[in-house]
Scaffold this motif. Structure first.
Motif, PDB file in Angstrom:
ATOM      1  N   ALA A 192       0.830  26.722 -23.451  1.00 38.64           N
ATOM      2  CA  ALA A 192       1.883  25.701 -23.307  1.00 38.64           C
ATOM      3  C   ALA A 192       2.482  25.453 -24.688  1.00 38.64           C
ATOM      4  CB  ALA A 192       1.292  24.423 -22.733  1.00 38.64           C
ATOM      5  N   PHE A 193       3.777  25.677 -24.825  1.00 37.48           N
ATOM      6  CA  PHE A 193       4.441  25.652 -26.126  1.00 37.48           C
ATOM      7  C   PHE A 193       5.706  24.808 -26.067  1.00 37.48           C
ATOM      8  CE2 PHE A 193       5.200  27.360 -30.233  1.00 37.48           C
ATOM      9  CZ  PHE A 193       6.569  27.492 -30.361  1.00 37.48           C
ATOM     10  N   ARG A 194       5.902  23.976 -27.068  1.00 29.88           N
ATOM     11  CA  ARG A 194       7.121  23.170 -27.179  1.00 29.88           C
ATOM     12  C   ARG A 194       7.837  23.575 -28.455  1.00 29.88           C
ATOM     13  NH1 ARG A 194       5.386  18.202 -26.272  1.00 29.88           N
ATOM     14  NH2 ARG A 194       6.038  18.349 -24.119  1.00 29.88           N
ATOM     15  N   ASP A 195       9.121  23.888 -28.319  1.00 30.84           N
ATOM     16  CA  ASP A 195       9.939  24.293 -29.455  1.00 30.84           C
ATOM     17  C   ASP A 195      11.011  23.233 -29.654  1.00 30.84           C
ATOM     18  OD1 ASP A 195      11.197  25.664 -31.474  1.00 30.84           O
ATOM     19  OD2 ASP A 195      12.079  27.188 -30.164  1.00 30.84           O
ATOM     20  N   GLN A 196      10.954  22.534 -30.773  1.00 24.49           N
ATOM     21  CA  GLN A 196      11.949  21.517 -31.092  1.00 24.49           C
ATOM     22  C   GLN A 196      13.098  22.153 -31.857  1.00 24.49           C
ATOM     23  OE1 GLN A 196      10.631  18.706 -28.983  1.00 24.49           O
ATOM     24  NE2 GLN A 196      12.160  18.015 -30.380  1.00 24.49           N
ATOM     25  N   ALA A 197      14.222  22.343 -31.220  1.00 23.65           N
ATOM     26  CA  ALA A 197      15.421  22.868 -31.863  1.00 23.65           C
ATOM     27  C   ALA A 197      16.436  21.729 -31.917  1.00 23.65           C
ATOM     28  CB  ALA A 197      15.976  24.050 -31.083  1.00 23.65           C
ATOM     29  N   ASP A 198      16.762  21.299 -33.130  1.00 23.47           N
ATOM     30  CA  ASP A 198      17.621  20.128 -33.335  1.00 23.47           C
ATOM     31  C   ASP A 198      17.032  18.936 -32.585  1.00 23.47           C
ATOM     32  OD1 ASP A 198      19.444  21.365 -35.049  1.00 23.47           O
ATOM     33  OD2 ASP A 198      20.613  22.138 -33.378  1.00 23.47           O
ATOM     34  N   LEU A 199      17.793  18.316 -31.712  1.00 22.43           N
ATOM     35  CA  LEU A 199      17.313  17.153 -30.972  1.00 22.43           C
ATOM     36  C   LEU A 199      16.797  17.525 -29.584  1.00 22.43           C
ATOM     37  CD1 LEU A 199      20.176  14.679 -31.910  1.00 22.43           C
ATOM     38  CD2 LEU A 199      17.908  14.854 -32.927  1.00 22.43           C
ATOM     39  N   ILE A 200      16.988  18.777 -29.228  1.00 22.33           N
ATOM     40  CA  ILE A 200      16.602  19.223 -27.889  1.00 22.33           C
ATOM     41  C   ILE A 200      15.248  19.921 -27.973  1.00 22.33           C
ATOM     42  CG2 ILE A 200      17.231  20.681 -25.935  1.00 22.33           C
ATOM     43  CD1 ILE A 200      20.136  20.485 -26.935  1.00 22.33           C
ATOM     44  N   GLY A 201      14.332  19.557 -27.108  1.00 23.38           N
ATOM     45  CA  GLY A 201      13.035  20.220 -27.055  1.00 23.38           C
ATOM     46  C   GLY A 201      12.962  21.137 -25.850  1.00 23.38           C
ATOM     47  N   PHE A 202      12.453  22.329 -26.063  1.00 21.22           N
ATOM     48  CA  PHE A 202      12.274  23.289 -24.981  1.00 21.22           C
ATOM     49  C   PHE A 202      10.793  23.470 -24.750  1.00 21.22           C
ATOM     50  CE2 PHE A 202      16.254  24.401 -27.082  1.00 21.22           C
ATOM     51  CZ  PHE A 202      17.123  24.415 -26.019  1.00 21.22           C
ATOM     52  N   SER A 203      10.352  23.228 -23.534  1.00 22.33           N
ATOM     53  CA  SER A 203       8.946  23.418 -23.178  1.00 22.33           C
ATOM     54  C   SER A 203       8.828  24.687 -22.345  1.00 22.33           C
ATOM     55  CB  SER A 203       8.423  22.230 -22.371  1.00 22.33           C
ATOM     56  OG  SER A 203       8.505  21.060 -23.133  1.00 22.33           O
ATOM     57  N   ARG A 204       7.822  25.494 -22.691  1.00 19.58           N
ATOM     58  CA  ARG A 204       7.598  26.745 -21.966  1.00 19.58           C
ATOM     59  C   ARG A 204       6.104  26.918 -21.757  1.00 19.58           C
ATOM     60  NH1 ARG A 204      10.678  28.369 -26.481  1.00 19.58           N
ATOM     61  NH2 ARG A 204      12.869  28.392 -25.984  1.00 19.58           N
ATOM     62  N   VAL A 205       5.760  27.542 -20.662  1.00 18.96           N
ATOM     63  CA  VAL A 205       4.370  27.865 -20.375  1.00 18.96           C
ATOM     64  C   VAL A 205       4.319  29.350 -20.036  1.00 18.96           C
ATOM     65  CG1 VAL A 205       2.411  27.455 -18.858  1.00 18.96           C
ATOM     66  CG2 VAL A 205       3.870  25.552 -19.542  1.00 18.96           C
ATOM     67  N   ILE A 206       3.470  30.081 -20.743  1.00 17.75           N
ATOM     68  CA  ILE A 206       3.256  31.495 -20.439  1.00 17.75           C
ATOM     69  C   ILE A 206       1.918  31.599 -19.714  1.00 17.75           C
ATOM     70  CG2 ILE A 206       2.938  33.819 -21.351  1.00 17.75           C
ATOM     71  CD1 ILE A 206       4.622  32.925 -23.777  1.00 17.75           C
ATOM     72  N   ILE A 207       1.965  32.129 -18.510  1.00 17.82           N
ATOM     73  CA  ILE A 207       0.760  32.302 -17.697  1.00 17.82           C
ATOM     74  C   ILE A 207       0.501  33.798 -17.588  1.00 17.82           C
ATOM     75  CG2 ILE A 207      -0.311  31.890 -15.454  1.00 17.82           C
ATOM     76  CD1 ILE A 207       1.691  29.535 -15.157  1.00 17.82           C
ATOM     77  N   THR A 208      -0.706  34.214 -17.972  1.00 15.93           N
ATOM     78  CA  THR A 208      -1.086  35.619 -17.936  1.00 15.93           C
ATOM     79  C   THR A 208      -2.312  35.784 -17.046  1.00 15.93           C
ATOM     80  OG1 THR A 208      -0.326  35.851 -20.230  1.00 15.93           O
ATOM     81  CG2 THR A 208      -1.694  37.632 -19.352  1.00 15.93           C
ATOM     82  N   ASN A 209      -2.265  36.754 -16.154  1.00 20.32           N
ATOM     83  CA  ASN A 209      -3.428  37.068 -15.331  1.00 20.32           C
ATOM     84  C   ASN A 209      -4.336  37.968 -16.158  1.00 20.32           C
ATOM     85  OD1 ASN A 209      -5.366  37.983 -13.567  1.00 20.32           O
ATOM     86  ND2 ASN A 209      -3.935  38.342 -11.886  1.00 20.32           N
ATOM     87  N   THR A 210      -5.435  37.420 -16.636  1.00 15.96           N
ATOM     88  CA  THR A 210      -6.379  38.162 -17.467  1.00 15.96           C
ATOM     89  C   THR A 210      -7.570  38.672 -16.660  1.00 15.96           C
ATOM     90  OG1 THR A 210      -7.491  36.110 -18.093  1.00 15.96           O
ATOM     91  CG2 THR A 210      -5.748  36.908 -19.558  1.00 15.96           C
ATOM     92  N   GLY A 211      -7.539  38.469 -15.362  1.00  7.46           N
ATOM     93  CA  GLY A 211      -8.623  38.932 -14.504  1.00  7.46           C
ATOM     94  C   GLY A 211      -8.374  40.332 -13.975  1.00  7.46           C
ATOM     95  N   HIS A 212      -9.255  40.765 -13.081  1.00  6.38           N
ATOM     96  CA  HIS A 212      -9.167  42.102 -12.502  1.00  6.38           C
ATOM     97  C   HIS A 212      -8.480  42.126 -11.151  1.00  6.38           C
ATOM     98  CE1 HIS A 212     -11.658  43.756 -15.626  1.00  6.38           C
ATOM     99  NE2 HIS A 212     -12.532  42.788 -15.440  1.00  6.38           N
ATOM    100  N   SER A 213      -8.217  40.943 -10.562  1.00  3.52           N
ATOM    101  CA  SER A 213      -7.606  40.872  -9.235  1.00  3.52           C
ATOM    102  C   SER A 213      -6.369  39.976  -9.271  1.00  3.52           C
ATOM    103  CB  SER A 213      -8.599  40.314  -8.220  1.00  3.52           C
ATOM    104  OG  SER A 213      -9.688  41.192  -8.072  1.00  3.52           O
TER     105      SER A 213
END
Length: 123
Positions: A36-57
């Motif tokens: 979960a990552f928040r990038d503050q660019a000027d006055l606007i904040g962008f929130s992003r979540v990267i979900i990775t399947n690290t399992g075998h199924s």
């Protein structure tokens, strides 16, 4: 000559084994990695979540809960990743990801440090 060929194959196998051991994949059948990552660019904040399947199924019925906003993903195959963002105007401080097979992960959003000369940085 034959000795060099065997040595080369063994060396290549050792390098491959070291590389694979560094990958962020789990030995579990069902597992997700959540960033979960928040990038503050000027006055606007962008929130992003990267979900990775690290399992075998394949992981199914994934729910990404930002508090005021929930998004669902029907499935995520092994090794695949997806980028999810909350709806515009939402600034959550954490995200909860749940899925079938007992997956329940809560992460706080992290922010990149501000450096001089960067947008929103010091000086």
């Amino acid at each position: 000559m034959r000795f060099y060929a065997i040595g080369g194959i063994a060396g290549g196998a050792a390098i491959l084994a070291m590389f694979l051991s560094l990958l962020p994949y789990s030995t579990e059948e069902y597992a997700l990695s959540v960033d979960a990552f928040r990038d503050q660019a000027d006055l606007i904040g962008f929130s992003r979540v990267i979900i990775t399947n690290t399992g075998h199924s394949t992981v199914t019925n994934i729910v990404v809960d930002f508090g005021d906003d929930k998004q669902t993903l029907p499935k995520l195959p092994p090794g695949q990743k997806v980028l999810v963002s909350p709806k515009a105007g939402t600034q959550p401080d954490h995200v909860t990801v749940t899925a079938d097979n007992g997956i329940h992960i809560t992460k706080e959003f992290r922010s990149a440090p501000k450096a001089p000369g960067m947008i929103g940085g010091m000086g």
